[in-house]
Write a protein that holds these residues in place. Structure first.
Motif, short mmCIF file in Angstrom:
data_model
loop_
_atom_site.label_atom_id
_atom_site.label_comp_id
_atom_site.label_asym_id
_atom_site.label_seq_id
_atom_site.Cartn_x
_atom_site.Cartn_y
_atom_site.Cartn_z
N UNK A 147 2.95 -1.14 2.38
CA UNK A 147 3.68 -1.76 1.27
C UNK A 147 3.93 -3.25 1.47
N UNK A 148 3.71 -3.77 2.67
CA UNK A 148 3.91 -5.19 2.90
C UNK A 148 2.70 -6.03 2.52
N UNK A 149 1.53 -5.40 2.39
CA UNK A 149 0.32 -6.12 2.03
C UNK A 149 0.25 -6.38 0.54
N UNK A 150 -0.76 -7.15 0.13
CA UNK A 150 -0.88 -7.51 -1.28
C UNK A 150 -1.11 -6.28 -2.15
N UNK A 151 -2.03 -5.39 -1.74
CA UNK A 151 -2.28 -4.17 -2.50
C UNK A 151 -1.01 -3.33 -2.58
N UNK A 152 -0.33 -3.19 -1.45
CA UNK A 152 0.89 -2.39 -1.42
C UNK A 152 2.00 -2.95 -2.28
N UNK A 153 2.17 -4.28 -2.24
CA UNK A 153 3.20 -4.90 -3.07
C UNK A 153 2.95 -4.66 -4.55
N UNK A 154 1.68 -4.81 -4.96
CA UNK A 154 1.35 -4.55 -6.36
C UNK A 154 1.57 -3.09 -6.70
N UNK A 155 1.13 -2.19 -5.82
CA UNK A 155 1.27 -0.76 -6.11
C UNK A 155 2.73 -0.36 -6.28
N UNK A 156 3.61 -0.90 -5.46
CA UNK A 156 5.04 -0.59 -5.59
C UNK A 156 5.56 -0.95 -6.98
#
Length: 315
Positions: A147-156
C-alpha cells in the motif's frame, strides 16, 4: 538534419542516465511531435535500463521514459506512452517526443501535468485490477498489499471511489491507516481482526504477504496479482483455494487494449482533477535524473522536462 534537444540518456545498462543532447525526433505518418513537460521515473524504466529484463538488452544509447505528459502543436495537453527500452527508439525524458496520435489521452483542464504523470500506468494497473480483473462490486471488502507504493496508493483510494464497503492496506513502511508487514500467520491474524473476511486482494508484491492475504479471502474471493516485488513465488494452499472457490488472477498492462487504457486514464485524470486521487511524488529537473533514478524519497520522482505554458505547442 534535425536540431539537437536536451535529454536523459542511458549510455550503459545498469547505470543511471546522464543528461546530454540528441537529435530532435521527426514525426512520421500517424505520429505527432509533442513538447514534453514531464515524465515519471517508474519501475519499468529501471527494469528496461537494467539490461536484464524480459525485453532483452536495449540498444544503446537511448532516451528512457515509458510514459509522459506533453503538449501537441495545437496546444492540447496530453498523456502518452512509449516503448523506450522495450523496443528501439527514444522515450519521454527529452524535450520532444514523437508518438502515435492514437495513443494520446487528453488531460482535463484542472488536472496538473505533474499529477497526471505521477499516476499514469501505475494508476491504470490499480484501477483495472479492481474493475476489470477483480470485478469489484459495491460494498465488497478490499485488502491492498504494497500500500505504500504507487499502485497500492491508487488501489486504496480507487477502492473507496468504486464503492468498496471496507478497505485496508498493508505497507512495509509505516503509513497511516495501514497494517505493518509481518510474518504470514501474524499478518493473517491482524487482517482478520481488521477486516474479517475480504472479497478482493490487490497484490503487487506476492510472496508471504499474498499467502497471508489468501487466508482471509471469503467464499468467491479474488486475489489479483500485479507483480512480485516481495518474491516471485508464494506457497498457496490447495485447501484454501478449493474450500472457498477462491480465484487467483494475473494482471499486466501489456494485456490491456489501447481503448481500455485510454478509458481508464480518462476516468483517473477526472478524479485527479477533482482532487479525489493522488499519490506521493516529488519533482526533479532534467539535470537531476541520474541522482533521482534509484531513489524513493518523497514517493515517485517526476522529471520536469520543460516549462511550457498551457496553450503553447511545438514551435
Amino acid at each position: 538534419m534535425s536540431s539537437p534537444m536536451r535529454a536523459a540518456l542511458i549510455e550503459s545498462c545498469g547505470r543511471p542516465p546522464v543528461t546530454g543532447s540528441v537529435p530532435r525526433p521527426l514525426a512520421g505518418a500517424g505520429d505527432v511531435l509533442l513538447s514534453v513537460t514531464c515524465a515519471p521515473i517508474t519501475p519499468l524504466d529501471l527494469l528496461c535500463a537494467s539490461g536484464v529484463s524480459y525485453f532483452g538488452e536495449p540498444a544503446l544509447p537511448y532516451v528512457p521514459g515509458v510514459q509522459g505528459v506533453g503538449i501537441t502543436p495545437d496546444g492540447e495537453r496530453v498523456w502518452f506512452p512509449t516503448s523506450a527500452g522495450m523496443a528501439p527508439g527514444n522515450g519521454s525524458m527529452a524535450e520532444f517526443c514523437a508518438v502515435p496520435t492514437s495513443d494520446l489521452v487528453r488531460l482535463p483542464d484542472d488536472c496538473d501535468d505533474v499529477a497526471a504523470a505521477s499516476l499514469g500506468l501505475s494508476a491504470v494497473a490499480a484501477w483495472l485490477a479492481l474493475t476489470w480483473r477483480a470485478r469489484l462490486t459495491r460494498g465488497e471488502k478490499v485488502v491492498v498489499l504494497g500500500a505504500g507504493g504507487t499502485v497500492g496508493q491508487v488501489a486504496l483510494r480507487a477502492a473507496w471511489l468504486l464503492g468498496a464497503g471496507d478497505v485496508v492496506g498493508v505497507s512495509r513502511a509505516p503509513r497511516p491507516g495501514c497494517i505493518p508487514l509481518e510474518p504470514v500467520a501474524t499478518l493473517a491474524a491482524r487482517l482478520r481482526e481488521t477486516i474479517g473476511t475480504a472479497d478482493v486482494v490487490i497484490d503487487p508484491v506476492f510472496g508471504e504477504p499474498a499467502e497471508a492475504a489468501l487466508r482471509v479471502l471469503g467464499p468467491g474471493g479474488r486475489l489479483v496479482n500485479l507483480g512480485g516485488s516481495a518474491s516471485d513465488s508464494a506457497v498457496l494452499s490447495s485447501a484454501l483455494l478449493r474450500s472457498g472457490a477462491v480465484s487467483v488472477l494475473g494482471y499486466s498492462n501489456n494485456a490491456v487494449s489501447r481503448e481500455q487504457r485510454g478509458a481508464a486514464l480518462s476516468t483517473i485524470f477526472g478524479h485527479a482533477a477533482r482532487g479525489e486521487l493522488s499519490v506521493d511524488h516529488h519533482v526533479v529537473g532534467l539535470d537531476e535524473v541520474g541522482a533521482a533514478w534509484d531513489g524513493t524519497g518523497g514517493g515517485r520522482a517526476v522529471v520536469r522536462v520543460t516549462e511550457v505554458p498551457s496553450g503553447l505547442g511545438v514551435p
